[in-house]
Design a protein around this motif. Structure first.
Motif, PDB file in Angstrom:
ATOM      1  N   ALA A 121      71.257  34.211 -43.497  1.00 55.16           N
ATOM      2  CA  ALA A 121      71.241  33.577 -44.813  1.00 55.16           C
ATOM      3  C   ALA A 121      69.899  32.865 -45.035  1.00 55.16           C
ATOM      4  CB  ALA A 121      72.388  32.575 -44.938  1.00 55.16           C
ATOM      5  N   THR A 122      69.374  32.245 -43.986  1.00 54.59           N
ATOM      6  CA  THR A 122      68.070  31.581 -44.101  1.00 54.59           C
ATOM      7  C   THR A 122      66.971  32.602 -44.394  1.00 54.59           C
ATOM      8  OG1 THR A 122      68.788  29.865 -42.555  1.00 54.59           O
ATOM      9  CG2 THR A 122      66.422  30.099 -42.932  1.00 54.59           C
ATOM     10  N   ILE A 123      67.017  33.737 -43.715  1.00 52.00           N
ATOM     11  CA  ILE A 123      66.024  34.787 -43.951  1.00 52.00           C
ATOM     12  C   ILE A 123      66.086  35.273 -45.396  1.00 52.00           C
ATOM     13  CG2 ILE A 123      65.369  37.153 -43.369  1.00 52.00           C
ATOM     14  CD1 ILE A 123      64.461  35.202 -41.294  1.00 52.00           C
ATOM     15  N   ARG A 124      67.312  35.457 -45.919  1.00 48.64           N
ATOM     16  CA  ARG A 124      67.444  35.902 -47.321  1.00 48.64           C
ATOM     17  C   ARG A 124      66.888  34.851 -48.274  1.00 48.64           C
ATOM     18  NH1 ARG A 124      72.386  38.185 -45.370  1.00 48.64           N
ATOM     19  NH2 ARG A 124      73.524  36.275 -45.888  1.00 48.64           N
ATOM     20  N   ALA A 125      67.155  33.554 -47.995  1.00 48.27           N
ATOM     21  CA  ALA A 125      66.618  32.488 -48.843  1.00 48.27           C
ATOM     22  C   ALA A 125      65.106  32.473 -48.814  1.00 48.27           C
ATOM     23  CB  ALA A 125      67.184  31.138 -48.393  1.00 48.27           C
ATOM     24  N   ILE A 126      64.530  32.686 -47.632  1.00 43.49           N
ATOM     25  CA  ILE A 126      63.061  32.738 -47.522  1.00 43.49           C
ATOM     26  C   ILE A 126      62.515  33.889 -48.350  1.00 43.49           C
ATOM     27  CG2 ILE A 126      61.168  33.205 -45.922  1.00 43.49           C
ATOM     28  CD1 ILE A 126      62.734  31.651 -43.795  1.00 43.49           C
ATOM     29  N   GLY A 127      63.213  35.035 -48.310  1.00 44.21           N
ATOM     30  CA  GLY A 127      62.758  36.172 -49.109  1.00 44.21           C
ATOM     31  C   GLY A 127      62.791  35.890 -50.598  1.00 44.21           C
ATOM     32  N   LEU A 128      63.824  35.180 -51.056  1.00 50.64           N
ATOM     33  CA  LEU A 128      63.910  34.848 -52.475  1.00 50.64           C
ATOM     34  C   LEU A 128      62.822  33.871 -52.895  1.00 50.64           C
ATOM     35  CD1 LEU A 128      67.799  34.488 -52.838  1.00 50.64           C
ATOM     36  CD2 LEU A 128      66.362  36.370 -53.655  1.00 50.64           C
ATOM     37  N   LEU A 129      62.481  32.932 -52.003  1.00 49.58           N
ATOM     38  CA  LEU A 129      61.492  31.910 -52.333  1.00 49.58           C
ATOM     39  C   LEU A 129      60.062  32.343 -52.023  1.00 49.58           C
ATOM     40  CD1 LEU A 129      63.333  28.717 -51.002  1.00 49.58           C
ATOM     41  CD2 LEU A 129      63.056  29.437 -53.386  1.00 49.58           C
ATOM     42  N   ASP A 130      59.898  33.494 -51.395  1.00 49.66           N
ATOM     43  CA  ASP A 130      58.562  33.896 -50.954  1.00 49.66           C
ATOM     44  C   ASP A 130      57.548  33.998 -52.092  1.00 49.66           C
ATOM     45  OD1 ASP A 130      57.118  34.638 -48.458  1.00 49.66           O
ATOM     46  OD2 ASP A 130      56.685  36.453 -49.614  1.00 49.66           O
ATOM     47  N   PRO A 131      57.950  34.451 -53.303  1.00 52.27           N
ATOM     48  CA  PRO A 131      56.949  34.459 -54.380  1.00 52.27           C
ATOM     49  C   PRO A 131      56.410  33.079 -54.717  1.00 52.27           C
ATOM     50  CG  PRO A 131      58.811  35.871 -54.940  1.00 52.27           C
ATOM     51  CD  PRO A 131      59.203  35.114 -53.709  1.00 52.27           C
ATOM     52  N   LEU A 132      57.173  32.028 -54.403  1.00 53.96           N
ATOM     53  CA  LEU A 132      56.740  30.669 -54.728  1.00 53.96           C
ATOM     54  C   LEU A 132      55.989  30.012 -53.573  1.00 53.96           C
ATOM     55  CD1 LEU A 132      59.959  29.379 -56.534  1.00 53.96           C
ATOM     56  CD2 LEU A 132      57.834  30.183 -57.583  1.00 53.96           C
ATOM     57  N   ILE A 133      56.518  30.126 -52.352  1.00 46.59           N
ATOM     58  CA  ILE A 133      55.916  29.405 -51.232  1.00 46.59           C
ATOM     59  C   ILE A 133      55.327  30.324 -50.164  1.00 46.59           C
ATOM     60  CG2 ILE A 133      57.339  27.352 -51.523  1.00 46.59           C
ATOM     61  CD1 ILE A 133      59.231  28.382 -49.433  1.00 46.59           C
ATOM     62  N   GLN A 134      55.516  31.636 -50.285  1.00 47.21           N
ATOM     63  CA  GLN A 134      54.840  32.638 -49.455  1.00 47.21           C
ATOM     64  C   GLN A 134      55.010  32.372 -47.963  1.00 47.21           C
ATOM     65  OE1 GLN A 134      50.796  32.523 -50.921  1.00 47.21           O
ATOM     66  NE2 GLN A 134      51.273  33.826 -52.651  1.00 47.21           N
ATOM     67  N   VAL A 135      56.238  32.114 -47.533  1.00 47.33           N
ATOM     68  CA  VAL A 135      56.484  31.845 -46.121  1.00 47.33           C
ATOM     69  C   VAL A 135      56.343  33.114 -45.295  1.00 47.33           C
ATOM     70  CG1 VAL A 135      58.241  31.132 -44.446  1.00 47.33           C
ATOM     71  CG2 VAL A 135      57.923  29.844 -46.565  1.00 47.33           C
ATOM     72  N   ASP A 136      57.083  34.168 -45.670  1.00 47.82           N
ATOM     73  CA  ASP A 136      57.074  35.390 -44.877  1.00 47.82           C
ATOM     74  C   ASP A 136      55.732  36.112 -44.965  1.00 47.82           C
ATOM     75  OD1 ASP A 136      58.468  37.400 -43.244  1.00 47.82           O
ATOM     76  OD2 ASP A 136      58.249  38.671 -45.008  1.00 47.82           O
ATOM     77  N   SER A 137      55.171  36.194 -46.170  1.00 43.92           N
ATOM     78  CA  SER A 137      53.902  36.905 -46.317  1.00 43.92           C
ATOM     79  C   SER A 137      52.776  36.188 -45.579  1.00 43.92           C
ATOM     80  CB  SER A 137      53.547  37.058 -47.802  1.00 43.92           C
ATOM     81  OG  SER A 137      53.500  35.794 -48.434  1.00 43.92           O
ATOM     82  N   LEU A 138      52.792  34.852 -45.568  1.00 43.16           N
ATOM     83  CA  LEU A 138      51.760  34.115 -44.848  1.00 43.16           C
ATOM     84  C   LEU A 138      51.921  34.302 -43.341  1.00 43.16           C
ATOM     85  CD1 LEU A 138      49.360  32.263 -45.333  1.00 43.16           C
ATOM     86  CD2 LEU A 138      50.896  30.314 -45.199  1.00 43.16           C
ATOM     87  N   TYR A 139      53.156  34.356 -42.850  1.00 48.72           N
ATOM     88  CA  TYR A 139      53.370  34.602 -41.430  1.00 48.72           C
ATOM     89  C   TYR A 139      52.825  35.974 -41.046  1.00 48.72           C
ATOM     90  CZ  TYR A 139      55.853  36.429 -37.378  1.00 48.72           C
ATOM     91  OH  TYR A 139      56.151  37.047 -36.203  1.00 48.72           O
ATOM     92  N   ARG A 140      53.113  37.002 -41.850  1.00 48.34           N
ATOM     93  CA  ARG A 140      52.636  38.345 -41.539  1.00 48.34           C
ATOM     94  C   ARG A 140      51.108  38.416 -41.582  1.00 48.34           C
ATOM     95  NH1 ARG A 140      54.005  41.279 -45.439  1.00 48.34           N
ATOM     96  NH2 ARG A 140      55.508  40.055 -46.633  1.00 48.34           N
TER      97      ARG A 140
END
Length: 603
Positions: free
Chosen positions: A513-532
């Motif tokens: 559920a946390t991973i899905r929330a991060i994916g939804l918020l990624d356009p705003l805070i870019q957590v996953d894309s910045l990690y990659r």
């Protein structure tokens, strides 16, 4: 058991004992219960089952307005006592003493009443006096002055407006009245006790004056119990001291960001270390680890905790590193892992190998586009180039244009007020800037020496791969200038994201559920894309954590942290601008000898 475990156990025992000594909740709970009794008496049409409790609290059966007013004051005092306010303790003690004196007077009257309330009142007074040392937050002089100003203005307004209104309605009085009579009537109404019905005018006038007066009492009480206002940012002298501490060999990679112009400082007793912090929403948020000599870090943390307690703030740390965690845990603070700082070993870094293929392709892409990079000390930027960089930065920030960041960002972009800053600029073949990155040196000598990335803005005109190119060239610069490490971005939730990529089947339901929330918020805070993006450089990971004084502080800390990091509108301090070179009296701090511009042209 190793030495570290022994220290942790001793710190936990000491913190637990200290919290026990400072426990104030029994006093606050007792006062809050009294307030709820009075509130229930007023709102529930004075039920019989509350009469006995009301008599115990108040000594009489008050009118509903009186009960509401007293309930508001008691609940406000309970809140202040729960926060350890000496003012709340003194006011509660005065109320108890006043009530005991009234009970004693009634017992000595010609027709005495049974003084049965003296026993519980006496026990409450003795208990409160015995626990006086637990209330450690003194009355703030600024709050006292503000409360006095509010009182003076509000009382004048109530007397003038209320008295004027009653004078206009003087025909509704049963008997002719004079101006003094109207004044006494206003005062009586303000006390929520209008007495005999001598006025048959509109009821809202009486109730309105009583409501305004009761609200004033509660507001002034709350103002007196409030924590100290946020301090002004540090002045030039303190900033010069902290700047020298940032260069100390013991300072860590986030130390340069202590130089933000909106931060305040608290120093260790020996003056060799400091904690940088800001206050928002009643939270004193420290950024990163202390700066300066490592052996003085405990003293700086102790001074910070003392200041926070004396000011009535709640302590918090954003971005604490492994080296300082025990210092916060010794003071009973709770930790939350929030991710990892990205650290590149400049000596071991290479573009060779299959794992670096994506970075290598990005660099070659910018070479084919004809980009030229250059590393320039910010104080040596010519006005034209500085203006280009500021424009790129404003466009990158978006419509609001507010500078973000707190623990891993600095301010005053390309204005010459941070003389140690290094700017890596990417220039198009036509000669204009299309992207840049700003870095700051920490611990200028020794194994801890590092460059820390601040921001990396780019324009839509820049080719893909420009950020990778600037980082690679900055690594070359750091290697050739004696910096063994470069600190890049912060990878929030990095361990969780790494597990999601390597073994997604091992994730729990909450983690998914946390991973899905991060994916939804990624356009705003870019957590996953910045990690990659960070992971492409095969870096090391330095864990960072949040520390708070209590789990109950978590919602308020979230409000403060989001306001500080993202410059939200309620962060009023961020709406101002930083000091710039054009301001009257500005004098740039003296830095080390200028570094030659480092030009990196790849063929």
């Amino acid at each position: 058991m190793n030495v570290m475990s022994v220290r942790r156990a001793e710190a936990s025992r000491r913190a637990g004992g200290d919290r026990h000594e400072r426990t104030v909740w029994p006093f606050a709970a007792l006062v809050a219960a009294a307030g709820l009794v009075m509130l229930g008496y007023a709102l529930l049409a004075q039920p019989g089952w509350l009469t006995g409790l009301t008599l115990t609290v108040c000594g009489t059966n008050p009118t509903a307005p009186h009960a509401v007013l007293l309930a508001g004051v008691l609940l406000m005092l309970a809140w202040g006592m729960a926060r350890g306010r000496q003012t709340a303790w003194a006011l509660a003690l005065c109320l108890l003493a006043w009530s005991a004196a009234a009970e004693l007077e009634a017992a000595l009257a010609p027709s005495p009443a049974a003084p049965w309330r003296l026993a519980p009142l006496g026990f409450a007074i003795i208990g409160l006096w015995h626990g006086r040392s637990r209330f450690r937050v003194p009355l703030n002089a600024t709050r006292l002055k503000q409360a006095a100003e509010i009182s003076a203005f509000s009382v004048t307004a109530i007397l003038v407006v209320g008295g004027g209104g009653l004078f206009m309605e003087r025909s509704h009085f049963e008997t002719p009245v004079s101006a003094p009579d109207i004044g006494r009537t206003v005062v009586s109404m303000a006390a929520a006790n209008p007495g005999p019905a001598a006025f048959d005018g509109p009821a809202w006038q009486i109730n309105g004056i009583a409501l305004l007066s009761g609200g004033l009492v509660i507001v002034v009480t709350g103002w007196l119990l409030a924590s100290a206002p946020a301090p002004r940012p540090a002045g030039r002298a303190q900033r010069a001291i902290v700047r020298a501490m940032v260069s100390h060999p013991d300072s860590e990679t986030l130390a340069p960001f202590a130089m933000r112009y909106d931060k305040s400082y608290v120093f260790s007793a020996d003056g060799r270390a400091a904690v940088s912090y800001r206050v928002l929403a009643g939270m004193a948020v420290a950024g990163g680890d202390p700066v300066g000599a490592r052996e003085s870090w405990p003293g700086a943390v102790e001074e910070y905790c003392t200041l926070v307690e004396r000011s009535g703030w709640r302590p918090a740390v954003l971005g604490a590193g492994p080296d300082a965690r025990l210092l916060w845990e010794e003071r009973g603070m709770r930790s939350i892992g929030i991710g990892d700082e990205v650290i590149v070993d400049t000596g071991a870094f290479t573009l060779h190998g299959r794992s670096m293929r994506n970075v290598r392709q990005a660099v070659h892409r910018t070479e084919r586009a004809g980009l030229v990079t250059e590393v320039i000390p910010e104080r040596q930027l010519d006005p034209g180039l500085a203006g280009q960089l500021r424009r790129i930065h404003r466009e990158w920030l978006g419509a609001a244009g507010r500078e973000h960041g707190f623990a891993m960002n600095l301010d005053a972009m390309a204005r010459g007020v941070h003389p140690d800053a290094l700017v890596a600029v990417a220039m198009a073949p036509e000669g204009y800037a299309v992207a840049f990155q700003r870095y700051f040196p920490a611990a200028h000598a020794g194994r801890n020496a590092a460059l820390s990335l601040d921001v990396m803005p780019r324009t839509p005109l820049s080719p893909n791969g420009v950020n990778e190119r600037l980082i690679v060239d900055m690594i070359d610069y750091a290697r050739s200038h004696g910096y063994p490490r470069i600190s890049l971005n912060f990878a929030a939730f990095r361990p969780l994201l790494a597990r999601a990529r390597s073994s997604p089947e091992s994730l729990t339901g909450a983690e998914r559920a946390t991973i899905r929330a991060i994916g939804l918020l990624d356009p705003l805070i870019q957590v996953d894309s910045l990690y990659r993006f960070n992971d492409k450089f095969q870096p090391g990971w330095n864990p960072r954590a949040v520390y708070i004084g209590s789990w109950f502080d978590l919602p308020r800390f979230a409000v403060a942290a989001f306001g500080l990091e993202f410059a939200l509108p309620y962060d009023r301090r961020r709406t101002g601008r930083a000091v710039t070179a054009g301001d009257p009296g500005f004098e740039p701090l003296k830095g080390p000898a200028p570094v030659e511009a480092h030009r990196a042209v790849r063929h």
